[in-house]
Design a protein around this motif. Structure first.
Motif, PDB file in Angstrom:
ATOM      1  N   TYR A 146       0.841  -1.207   0.000  1.00 49.24           N
ATOM      2  CA  TYR A 146       0.000   0.000   0.000  1.00 49.24           C
ATOM      3  C   TYR A 146       0.873   1.253   0.000  1.00 49.24           C
ATOM      4  O   TYR A 146       0.581   2.225  -0.701  1.00 49.24           O
ATOM      5  CB  TYR A 146      -0.917   0.000   1.228  1.00 49.24           C
ATOM      6  CG  TYR A 146      -1.588   1.331   1.453  1.00 49.24           C
ATOM      7  CD1 TYR A 146      -2.740   1.690   0.749  1.00 49.24           C
ATOM      8  CD2 TYR A 146      -1.054   2.265   2.344  1.00 49.24           C
ATOM      9  CE1 TYR A 146      -3.340   2.933   0.927  1.00 49.24           C
ATOM     10  CE2 TYR A 146      -1.651   3.503   2.534  1.00 49.24           C
ATOM     11  CZ  TYR A 146      -2.791   3.831   1.826  1.00 49.24           C
ATOM     12  OH  TYR A 146      -3.367   5.067   2.005  1.00 49.24           O
ATOM     13  N   TYR A 147       1.949   1.220   0.791  1.00 47.41           N
ATOM     14  CA  TYR A 147       2.869   2.356   0.864  1.00 47.41           C
ATOM     15  C   TYR A 147       3.483   2.633  -0.511  1.00 47.41           C
ATOM     16  O   TYR A 147       3.557   3.795  -0.951  1.00 47.41           O
ATOM     17  CB  TYR A 147       3.964   2.052   1.887  1.00 47.41           C
ATOM     18  CG  TYR A 147       5.083   3.055   1.938  1.00 47.41           C
ATOM     19  CD1 TYR A 147       4.888   4.343   2.442  1.00 47.41           C
ATOM     20  CD2 TYR A 147       6.361   2.732   1.484  1.00 47.41           C
ATOM     21  CE1 TYR A 147       5.914   5.265   2.490  1.00 47.41           C
ATOM     22  CE2 TYR A 147       7.401   3.640   1.529  1.00 47.41           C
ATOM     23  CZ  TYR A 147       7.167   4.904   2.036  1.00 47.41           C
ATOM     24  OH  TYR A 147       8.194   5.819   2.077  1.00 47.41           O
ATOM     25  N   ASN A 148       3.878   1.572  -1.213  1.00 48.58           N
ATOM     26  CA  ASN A 148       4.440   1.729  -2.571  1.00 48.58           C
ATOM     27  C   ASN A 148       3.379   2.263  -3.528  1.00 48.58           C
ATOM     28  O   ASN A 148       3.645   3.132  -4.361  1.00 48.58           O
ATOM     29  CB  ASN A 148       4.969   0.386  -3.090  1.00 48.58           C
ATOM     30  CG  ASN A 148       6.239  -0.036  -2.379  1.00 48.58           C
ATOM     31  OD1 ASN A 148       7.019   0.821  -1.940  1.00 48.58           O
ATOM     32  ND2 ASN A 148       6.453  -1.333  -2.236  1.00 48.58           N
ATOM     33  N   TRP A 149       2.158   1.742  -3.396  1.00 48.58           N
ATOM     34  CA  TRP A 149       1.047   2.220  -4.234  1.00 48.58           C
ATOM     35  C   TRP A 149       0.810   3.711  -4.004  1.00 48.58           C
ATOM     36  O   TRP A 149       0.615   4.479  -4.952  1.00 48.58           O
ATOM     37  CB  TRP A 149      -0.213   1.428  -3.897  1.00 48.58           C
ATOM     38  CG  TRP A 149      -1.452   1.965  -4.547  1.00 48.58           C
ATOM     39  CD1 TRP A 149      -1.901   1.703  -5.806  1.00 48.58           C
ATOM     40  CD2 TRP A 149      -2.401   2.886  -3.967  1.00 48.58           C
ATOM     41  NE1 TRP A 149      -3.075   2.386  -6.052  1.00 48.58           N
ATOM     42  CE2 TRP A 149      -3.406   3.124  -4.942  1.00 48.58           C
ATOM     43  CE3 TRP A 149      -2.509   3.517  -2.741  1.00 48.58           C
ATOM     44  CZ2 TRP A 149      -4.491   3.965  -4.717  1.00 48.58           C
ATOM     45  CZ3 TRP A 149      -3.586   4.367  -2.505  1.00 48.58           C
ATOM     46  CH2 TRP A 149      -4.564   4.579  -3.481  1.00 48.58           C
ATOM     47  N   SER A 150       0.841   4.119  -2.767  1.00 46.19           N
ATOM     48  CA  SER A 150       0.604   5.519  -2.423  1.00 46.19           C
ATOM     49  C   SER A 150       1.672   6.434  -3.025  1.00 46.19           C
ATOM     50  O   SER A 150       1.369   7.519  -3.539  1.00 46.19           O
ATOM     51  CB  SER A 150       0.570   5.670  -0.903  1.00 46.19           C
ATOM     52  OG  SER A 150       0.241   6.975  -0.535  1.00 46.19           O
ATOM     53  N   LYS A 151       2.934   5.979  -2.960  1.00 49.51           N
ATOM     54  CA  LYS A 151       4.029   6.771  -3.555  1.00 49.51           C
ATOM     55  C   LYS A 151       3.868   6.888  -5.066  1.00 49.51           C
ATOM     56  O   LYS A 151       4.035   7.970  -5.640  1.00 49.51           O
ATOM     57  CB  LYS A 151       5.381   6.121  -3.232  1.00 49.51           C
ATOM     58  CG  LYS A 151       5.860   6.322  -1.811  1.00 49.51           C
ATOM     59  CD  LYS A 151       7.359   6.052  -1.673  1.00 49.51           C
ATOM     60  CE  LYS A 151       7.721   4.666  -2.127  1.00 49.51           C
ATOM     61  NZ  LYS A 151       9.165   4.390  -1.968  1.00 49.51           N
TER      62      LYS A 151
END
Length: 412
Positions: A146-151
């Motif tokens: 999710y963190y990678n998706w958000s970035k």
């Protein structure tokens, strides 16, 4: 011999107490030295009794290395790998805490790699025995997806703002979404408190327009009796419904449950405001109950908005000369302790010096509930009337004096 075993155990226990003492005093170097001796003593322990020391060494060693100024990430990683080898029964737990440590040190990629390796770990019956830990490993790996998706989403939005397109970033973003969604959806179906995971999963669903599933997820999280009581679950549902313009009836229904669980929640101001706007007498009555209940808590003692809400509703009731019994019912259970809790002369003086608006609202309530001879009301109204520019305090004094009979009715 038996005597040798007893002496050995005593010296080992003594060494352990020295480690604990050094850690309590934050003498990390000294603690590290004793831990080294303790590990060496375990290696020489020829007793047949199983001591199970690996978790103790892992816990203490991790704490010491985290605080020892001379240690570095290479040493920490080396120590953790040894703990993984020694502690097969808690392998995944060690992996999870290792990932947390890497994240705290900004090593997101390494943490992700560590969690991915742990997720693929298999060791016979131990894999089944550590099923809960495996679920957490998968969940936190999903959180990093999710963190990678958000970035990637932020990068894509910046590109769109500048009129550019990048299909590779978009593809990578969708891949992260799929992986995150699978892991997060799985973990939040297990009864528990999964606030962060639920929020991230709902964010993913909302971004792609799947509002119905997002609503179902939040409703399940809030209302499923298998899940522990969790005020945040109702807060998230309320915020979602409000974001999507749901009718006030739905919002009030959610906040009613939140009020029952946490009557001092900050959203009680919103709840009271909605109830006051209702045409139904029952809801306006509940609004008075809600604001009184919130002010029972010390954290609300100086909340100007809350006192303003109470003062305004009390004033409306008195002017309309209807429903005085509402005030009387609420006051009956509080008249023995609210005067000292809210309306002492000391508080009047302090409130006047620190926040004049707060003092005004409280003085109105105090004057109605305790009469014009109330210490709080007398002090604040006297101070306010000394200044000719502060007309509202003279109006306040007149209002309380005019309706002094209300105090007699309320007090019985």
């Amino acid at each position: 011999s038996h005597k040798h075993k007893l002496d050995f155990r005593k010296s080992k226990d003594l060494c352990l107490s020295y480690i604990q003492d050094a850690m309590l005093q934050k003498q990390w170097k000294r603690a590290a030295e004793f831990l080294t001796f303790y590990i060496e003593s375990l290696e020489k322990d020829f007793s047949t009794e199983y001591m199970g020391p690996s978790e103790m060494i892992w816990r203490m060693g991790t704490e010491i290395l985290c605080h020892c100024s001379q240690s570095n990430m290479k040493e920490f990683n080396s120590f953790i790998e040894q703990m993984k080898t020694l502690g097969v029964k808690r392998y995944l737990k060690v992996c999870l805490e290792h990932a947390f440590h890497l994240l705290c040190n900004g090593r997101t990629d390494e943490a992700y790699q560590s969690l991915s390796l742990a997720e693929s770990w298999r060791f016979g019956e131990q894999t089944t025995a550590q099923d809960k830990e495996l679920k957490l490993i998968q969940a936190y790996r999903g959180l990093l997806d999710y963190y990678n998706w958000s970035k990637q989403k932020q990068v894509l939005l910046e590109y769109e703002k500048d009129g550019f397109e990048d299909l590779s970033v978009e593809q990578e973003m969708h891949n992260s979404f799929r992986k995150a969604a699978v892991s997060l959806k799985e973990i939040i179906q297990i009864p528990g408190v999964w606030d962060l995971f639920v929020q991230c999963y709902v964010d993913l669903l909302e971004f792609y327009g799947d509002h119905e599933e997002a609503r179902q997820v939040l409703s399940e999280y809030a209302y499923n009796s298998k899940f522990p009581a969790n005020p945040n679950a109702h807060v998230y549902l309320y915020q979602f419904l409000k974001r999507h313009g749901e009718p006030k009836k739905s919002l009030i229904s959610v906040l009613k449950i939140l009020h029952d669980i946490v009557p001092c929640h900050e959203l009680m101001i919103d709840f009271h405001a909605m109830l006051q706007k209702s045409k139904k007498r029952k809801k306006r009555r509940l609004g008075l109950e809600v604001i009184f209940a919130a002010l029972d808590y010390a954290g609300w003692k100086e909340n100007v908005k809350a006192w303003n809400c109470l003062a305004r509703q009390v004033k409306q009731i008195i002017i309309s000369e209807k429903h005085l019994e509402w005030i009387k019912q609420e006051w009956n259970s509080r008249k023995d302790w609210w005067p000292a809790f809210h309306f002492s002369r000391y508080l009047a003086k302090r409130n006047w010096q620190e926040n004049e608006s707060l003092a005004y609202e409280k003085a109105l309530v105090a004057g109605i509930l305790l009469g014009k001879d109330c210490k709080y009301f007398k002090y604040v109204s006297h101070q306010g009337c000394k200044d000719q520019k502060k007309k509202k305090f003279r109006t306040l004094k007149k209002f309380v004096n005019k309706h002094s009979s209300v105090y007699l009715k309320i007090s019985g």
